[in-house]
Every structure is written in structure tokens, then in C-alpha cells.
Design an enzyme around this catalytic site. Sequence first.
Site, mmCIF file in Angstrom:
data_model
loop_
_atom_site.group_PDB
_atom_site.id
_atom_site.type_symbol
_atom_site.label_atom_id
_atom_site.label_comp_id
_atom_site.label_asym_id
_atom_site.label_seq_id
_atom_site.Cartn_x
_atom_site.Cartn_y
_atom_site.Cartn_z
ATOM 1 N N ASP A 32 0.832 -1.203 0.000
ATOM 2 C CA ASP A 32 0.000 0.000 0.000
ATOM 3 C C ASP A 32 0.872 1.261 0.000
ATOM 4 O OD1 ASP A 32 -2.390 1.366 -0.013
ATOM 5 O OD2 ASP A 32 -2.688 1.232 2.161
ATOM 6 N N ASN A 80 -10.835 -2.380 -5.473
ATOM 7 C CA ASN A 80 -10.067 -1.344 -6.168
ATOM 8 C C ASN A 80 -10.730 -0.871 -7.463
ATOM 9 O OD1 ASN A 80 -6.856 -2.675 -5.088
ATOM 10 N ND2 ASN A 80 -7.979 -0.939 -4.266
#
Length: 255
Positions: A32, A80
Amino acid sequence: MATTPGTRTGVTAAAADPLPEGAPRHIAIIMDGNGRWAQCRGLPRIEGHRRGVASVRRITEHAARRGVEQLTLYCLSRENWRRPALETTFLMHLLEQYMVEERALLSRERIQVSMIGRRDGLPAATLAALDRTVASCAGNTGMRLCLAINYGGRDEIVDAARALAQAARDGTLDPADIDEEVFAGRLSTGGMPDPDLLIRTAGEQRVSNFLLWQISYAELWITDALWPDFDAGHLDAAIAAFAGRVRRFGGLAPS
Ligand code: IPE
Ligand code: IPE
Ligand code: MG
């Protein structure tokens, strides 16, 4: 994904130190912070993803050389797709490029490659490149690299439950025979060991729908480092921290 100058480790790089006693066999990483890496430099988010690929390369090579048995990387979650189309389209393009460009390194390091996640919804070109890479690495005997692409932990559990229900309805499975082992065998990770160590970069203290079943006793290691800045030193620090942990699995620490 495009090669970032200066980030590819040379073929002649020295072998990494072997793993210490009690090292994790299977490391999973929530990669991330690509967007933040770019944004704090005034760059578009996609630049962060591009640099993130260089980290994937670096860490995959380092983990393989250190003797990690399995590395599972969270590349794209089902959620996502909530991002702007421009970003998800770029991510698909980057994945395709990665699959092509990494074949040489994966072969050189004898890495085996697999994918978990839903194929539905991924572009045909991305899947074709992925399949070719998986096939070209099929004879390798080194580290197993598992790429979680279009992956969701809940989704995976629902799929397993549906498959078991279907088998019970077809009469090939007695519901009384369903136990943790049977259930785990129906997950996309069937046959893989559970992750021992779960790393998350960029500081968030959450699992974001990653390997929900499999991480029940994983050790967590969270760093503020953004994924494009994550390097071999960070991975070594996580491995060393893991080696110093006492895993009790609900029991008591050895006296
Ligand atoms: C991780 O970086 C990569 C993917 C989720 C594809 P992010 O894109 O989530 O980066 P941040 O969290 O916005 O910084
Ligand atoms: C998790 O990161 C998904 C991947 C690393 C592929 P996200 O950036 O999507 O997670 P949230 O939205 O912060 O929970
Ligand atoms: Mg993020």
C-alpha cells in the site's frame, strides 16, 4: 511495467543471507501507499504504481534469494475497481507489462508463479500475459510467488461455501465431513501453507479483505514506509522481528 532505471538488481548480485532459525515460510504483503508516494511528490498516482512495480521486482528477488518458500503479494483487490477508470486501466496495463518483463527474472531465480483472485473482469490481454508467465515458470522449483489480483477474501470464502453446498447437493460430499481442512482445500489457496507473516506498508492498521481465512494466526508487521520505498532492508527487518516473536496459537508460551 516499465523498468525504473537503477532499481533492477544485477544478475551478479551476491546471494542474500540465509534465513534465521524460526523465519517465516510464507510471507504475505499488502503493498500500500503507491498513490501517496506519488502525491507527496506532486506526481500523478499512476507514477506511484509504476514505482511500486520496481519494489515488487526488488522484494521478489530478495525474498527468493533469502530462501522464503512463498511470497504472496496483494496486487489488486475486488474493491479497487471503485477507483477512477483511468487508474484501473493503467493498473491493468501495468500488470500486463509486468508479466512480460519479469519472465527473465522469474526464470533466473527459479520462481514459480500462481494467481489467486477472480479472472472475470480482467482484460483478456492481462490474463493472456499472466497465463504465459505462469506457464513459463511451471518447471521452476524455487520460491512460490502468488499474485492476488482482483482478489477479495470474502468473495473467496463465499465461493468455497457455494462449491461445498453444490457438492453436498450432488451427493458427493457429506456435510458432516466438512471441517477446517476440507474448507481450506476449497479456497483458491488450497494446498498452500497459511501466511506466517503479514506485512502492510503505508501505515494503515487494517487487512482490507486480504486472505481473511488464511491469516488467522499470521504475525502482523506494519510499517509507515510507502510501498515504492520498501526495500530489502525493510523485508529483512520484518523477518528479524518475526523470528523474535513467540507464537502461541492459543496455547501457552514454552517456559
Ligand atoms: C496500493 O497503493 C496499490 C493498489 C491498491 C493497487 P494505493 O494506490 O492504495 O496507494 P494509496 O493508499 O492511495 O497511497
Ligand atoms: C489494499 O490497499 C489493496 C491492495 C494493496 C491491492 P487499499 O489501498 O485498496 O486499501 P484501503 O482502501 O486503504 O483499505
Ligand atoms: Mg491504498
